[in-house]
Design a protein around this motif. Structure first.
Motif, PDB file in Angstrom:
ATOM      1  N   SER A 118       0.701  -0.861  -0.256  1.00 33.08           N
ATOM      2  CA  SER A 118      -0.147  -0.252  -0.176  1.00 33.08           C
ATOM      3  C   SER A 118       1.353   1.484   0.005  1.00 33.08           C
ATOM      4  O   SER A 118       1.754   1.415   0.807  1.00 33.08           O
ATOM      5  N   ILE A 119       0.252   2.513  -0.772  1.00 32.40           N
ATOM      6  CA  ILE A 119       1.320   3.299  -0.804  1.00 32.40           C
ATOM      7  C   ILE A 119       0.021   4.271  -0.341  1.00 32.40           C
ATOM      8  O   ILE A 119      -1.157   4.820  -1.185  1.00 32.40           O
ATOM      9  N   ALA A 120       0.281   5.537   0.621  1.00 28.43           N
ATOM     10  CA  ALA A 120      -0.861   6.554   0.486  1.00 28.43           C
ATOM     11  C   ALA A 120       0.372   7.766   1.134  1.00 28.43           C
ATOM     12  O   ALA A 120       1.290   7.916   0.293  1.00 28.43           O
ATOM     13  N   TYR A 121      -0.722   8.723  -0.336  1.00 29.07           N
ATOM     14  CA  TYR A 121       0.529  10.251  -0.926  1.00 29.07           C
ATOM     15  C   TYR A 121      -0.236  11.624   0.302  1.00 29.07           C
ATOM     16  O   TYR A 121      -1.303  11.883   0.365  1.00 29.07           O
ATOM     17  N   PHE A 122       0.503  11.839   1.493  1.00 25.46           N
ATOM     18  CA  PHE A 122       0.252  13.025   1.801  1.00 25.46           C
ATOM     19  C   PHE A 122       0.503  14.048   1.741  1.00 25.46           C
ATOM     20  O   PHE A 122       1.540  14.724   1.439  1.00 25.46           O
ATOM     21  N   ASP A 123      -0.419  15.043   1.292  1.00 25.27           N
ATOM     22  CA  ASP A 123       0.001  16.188   0.729  1.00 25.27           C
ATOM     23  C   ASP A 123      -0.399  17.358   1.801  1.00 25.27           C
ATOM     24  O   ASP A 123      -1.190  17.081   2.603  1.00 25.27           O
ATOM     25  N   ASP A 124      -0.990  18.717   0.930  1.00 24.71           N
ATOM     26  CA  ASP A 124      -1.533  20.076   1.606  1.00 24.71           C
ATOM     27  C   ASP A 124      -2.617  19.137   1.569  1.00 24.71           C
ATOM     28  O   ASP A 124      -4.183  19.437   2.174  1.00 24.71           O
ATOM     29  N   ASP A 125      -3.545  18.315   0.706  1.00 16.59           N
ATOM     30  CA  ASP A 125      -4.832  17.714   0.325  1.00 16.59           C
ATOM     31  C   ASP A 125      -5.158  17.173   1.481  1.00 16.59           C
ATOM     32  O   ASP A 125      -4.415  17.052   2.614  1.00 16.59           O
ATOM     33  N   PRO A 126      -7.017  17.921   2.250  1.00 17.04           N
ATOM     34  CA  PRO A 126      -6.935  17.145   3.389  1.00 17.04           C
ATOM     35  C   PRO A 126      -7.445  15.417   3.080  1.00 17.04           C
ATOM     36  O   PRO A 126      -7.570  14.858   4.190  1.00 17.04           O
ATOM     37  N   GLU A 127      -7.532  14.670   1.829  1.00 19.25           N
ATOM     38  CA  GLU A 127      -7.836  13.201   2.283  1.00 19.25           C
ATOM     39  C   GLU A 127      -6.598  12.607   0.693  1.00 19.25           C
ATOM     40  O   GLU A 127      -5.915  13.708   0.162  1.00 19.25           O
ATOM     41  N   ALA A 128      -5.902  12.327   1.745  1.00 19.91           N
ATOM     42  CA  ALA A 128      -4.600  11.246   1.404  1.00 19.91           C
ATOM     43  C   ALA A 128      -4.942  10.928   0.205  1.00 19.91           C
ATOM     44  O   ALA A 128      -6.110   9.463  -0.207  1.00 19.91           O
ATOM     45  N   GLU A 129      -3.848  10.548  -0.734  1.00 14.39           N
ATOM     46  CA  GLU A 129      -4.707   9.258  -2.090  1.00 14.39           C
ATOM     47  C   GLU A 129      -3.414   7.895  -1.708  1.00 14.39           C
ATOM     48  O   GLU A 129      -2.656   7.884  -1.395  1.00 14.39           O
ATOM     49  N   VAL A 130      -5.123   6.867  -1.758  1.00  9.93           N
ATOM     50  CA  VAL A 130      -4.105   5.441  -1.509  1.00  9.93           C
ATOM     51  C   VAL A 130      -4.210   4.594  -2.741  1.00  9.93           C
ATOM     52  O   VAL A 130      -4.930   4.659  -3.704  1.00  9.93           O
ATOM     53  N   TYR A 131      -2.898   4.058  -2.579  1.00 11.57           N
ATOM     54  CA  TYR A 131      -2.814   2.680  -3.525  1.00 11.57           C
ATOM     55  C   TYR A 131      -2.930   1.676  -3.125  1.00 11.57           C
ATOM     56  O   TYR A 131      -1.691   1.628  -1.918  1.00 11.57           O
ATOM     57  N   GLN A 132      -3.521   0.337  -3.543  1.00  8.16           N
ATOM     58  CA  GLN A 132      -2.966  -0.992  -3.158  1.00  8.16           C
ATOM     59  C   GLN A 132      -3.189  -2.398  -3.627  1.00  8.16           C
ATOM     60  O   GLN A 132      -4.195  -1.688  -4.155  1.00  8.16           O
ATOM     61  N   GLY A 133      -2.470  -3.134  -3.114  1.00 10.53           N
ATOM     62  CA  GLY A 133      -2.824  -3.993  -4.241  1.00 10.53           C
ATOM     63  C   GLY A 133      -2.151  -5.445  -3.470  1.00 10.53           C
ATOM     64  O   GLY A 133      -1.565  -5.601  -2.501  1.00 10.53           O
ATOM     65  N   GLY A 134      -2.533  -6.222  -4.097  1.00 10.69           N
ATOM     66  CA  GLY A 134      -1.878  -8.180  -3.745  1.00 10.69           C
ATOM     67  C   GLY A 134      -3.124  -8.378  -3.128  1.00 10.69           C
ATOM     68  O   GLY A 134      -4.627  -7.533  -2.580  1.00 10.69           O
TER      69      GLY A 134
END
Length: 396
Positions: free
Chosen positions: A330-346
């Motif tokens: 899983s990868i979560a991207y934390f920038d200035d947006d209130p919601e993080a973008e998350v990708y996950q696999g497997g």
């Protein structure tokens, strides 16, 4: 454990962390006398790397070059690295592999251990020899066994103990095996973090005896100190008493995770089956808070997972999760947006597991480390919340 009369006696000649423990009654005046005659400085090498609390950085201090600074750090209430990368000489290196613990933490562990004159004590993780020496002065050298995995560290500890007029048995070996030749013990203390209480410790402790050890999950090195009472049935159970961070057991060191095994860098798109979602959880809700009970709880409920962070060129914080059971990620991207973008696999959806665990923690009143406890035996180990019957997470 202490008497009101003793704890009210004046305390002089002790660093503040030790003195406060005596004034509060957590340690009695007998401990004050021992701590004043056996300060940590007597057990430190000439070159040390204390952790500067202002920067969080370990700084080199050489007694031969700057004895005043060396003594100041030796007496300071900070942890001190004494070895890097399993080497008996040299440093600094990539990984701290032996240290002298923060004095306030040492006295808190001694208070939990409640070692008394005449008790038989096993000290797993002798390190510099300081805690083994303190216990020998308290209970008698003939009653104390120290175990140290590193032969060079063990040799140095023996020499320091001898110079201090103490002669406990210090053996070189794996602390997880205990030392059955001197069992049963009234007390067992461990000064490195474990991920499971070794069954040998329970077997070698008499019923009613105590085991005090730092315990951690595989997700984070911030763990908790557990105080277990051994029962007649061959199990041990008790509460976690405070959050702590210790170096891990050398035989339990995990194999490093290679990101390329999960997400090859030469692939331009996400693998088939990748899910994209968003999350309102932030690093401050999870791993960003020092000694976070939330992240520790996630580690209890989401087993066999490794966590890492990195930073993108634009400053975005990236949180990585990798499963040790399978090739889930899983990868979560934390920038200035209130919601993080998350990708996950497997096969596992790791971020979903994290969110479920965090939600469980919030719904149960955001419990702290001290709300949890542990029951361990020869075959299974279980964590519980507020009551030994209220088991949480998987068996370990």
């Amino acid at each position: 454990m202490t008497s009101t009369a003793d704890s009210a006696l004046p305390v002089t000649g002790l660093p503040e962390g030790e003195a406060e423990a005596v004034r509060s009654g957590r340690l009695d005046i007998g401990w004050a006398r021992i701590l004043s005659t056996l300060p940590r400085s007597r057990f430190l090498p000439d070159v040390i790397w204390p952790k500067d609390p202002a920067t969080g950085v370990n700084i080199p201090v050489d007694k031969a070059v700057d004895p005043v600074s060396w003594r100041g750090w030796a007496d300071a209430d900070v942890p001190i690295v004494t070895q890097w990368d399993d080497r008996s000489t040299g440093g600094p290196g990539d990984t701290a592999t032996s240290s002298a613990s923060q004095p306030a933490l040492v006295v808190n562990m001694l208070a939990e251990l409640d070692a008394r004159p005449g008790h038989r004590v096993l000290d797993a993780g002798t390190g510099t020899g300081w805690t083994t020496g303190l216990l020998a002065a308290r209970t008698g050298s003939a009653n104390v066994v120290g175990i140290e995995y590193d032969a060079a560290v063990a040799d140095a500890a023996r020499a320091r103990l001898h110079a201090a007029g103490l002669d406990p048995l210090v053996v070189t070996g794996d602390g997880a095996a205990g030392w059955p030749a001197r069992a049963p013990y009234d007390r067992i203390q461990c000064t490195y973090a474990v991920r499971r209480i070794p069954p040998a410790w329970v077997e070698q402790t008499r019923p009613g005896g105590l085991i005090v050890a730092p315990w951690e999950t595989g997700l984070t090195h911030h763990g908790a100190l557990v105080r277990l009472t051994v029962d007649e049935d061959g199990t041990a159970s008790g509460p976690f008493v405070r959050s702590v961070q210790f170096m891990g057991s050398r035989p339990e060191r995990p194999t490093p995770v290679d990101r390329e095994d999960y997400l090859p860098s030469d692939v331009d798109s996400w693998p088939d089956g990748t899910d994209q979602t968003t999350s309102t959880l932030r690093p401050a809700d999870l791993w960003d808070t020092p000694y976070s009970a939330a992240w520790w709880t996630v580690g209890l409920l989401v087993p066999d997972v490794v966590h890492a962070t990195s930073t993108a060129d634009d400053g975005t914080l990236i949180g990585w999760l990798f499963s040790r059971r399978c090739r889930s990620w899983s990868i979560a991207y934390f920038d200035d947006d209130p919601e993080a973008e998350v990708y996950q696999g497997g096969p596992r959806r790791l971020w979903d597991e994290v969110e479920t665990a965090h939600r469980w923690w919030a719904e149960h009143g955001r419990p702290g480390h001290e709300d949890f406890g542990l029951t361990t035996g020869t075959e299974t180990e279980r964590v519980w919340l507020r009551d030994p019957a209220n088991i949480i997470g998987p068996d370990r």
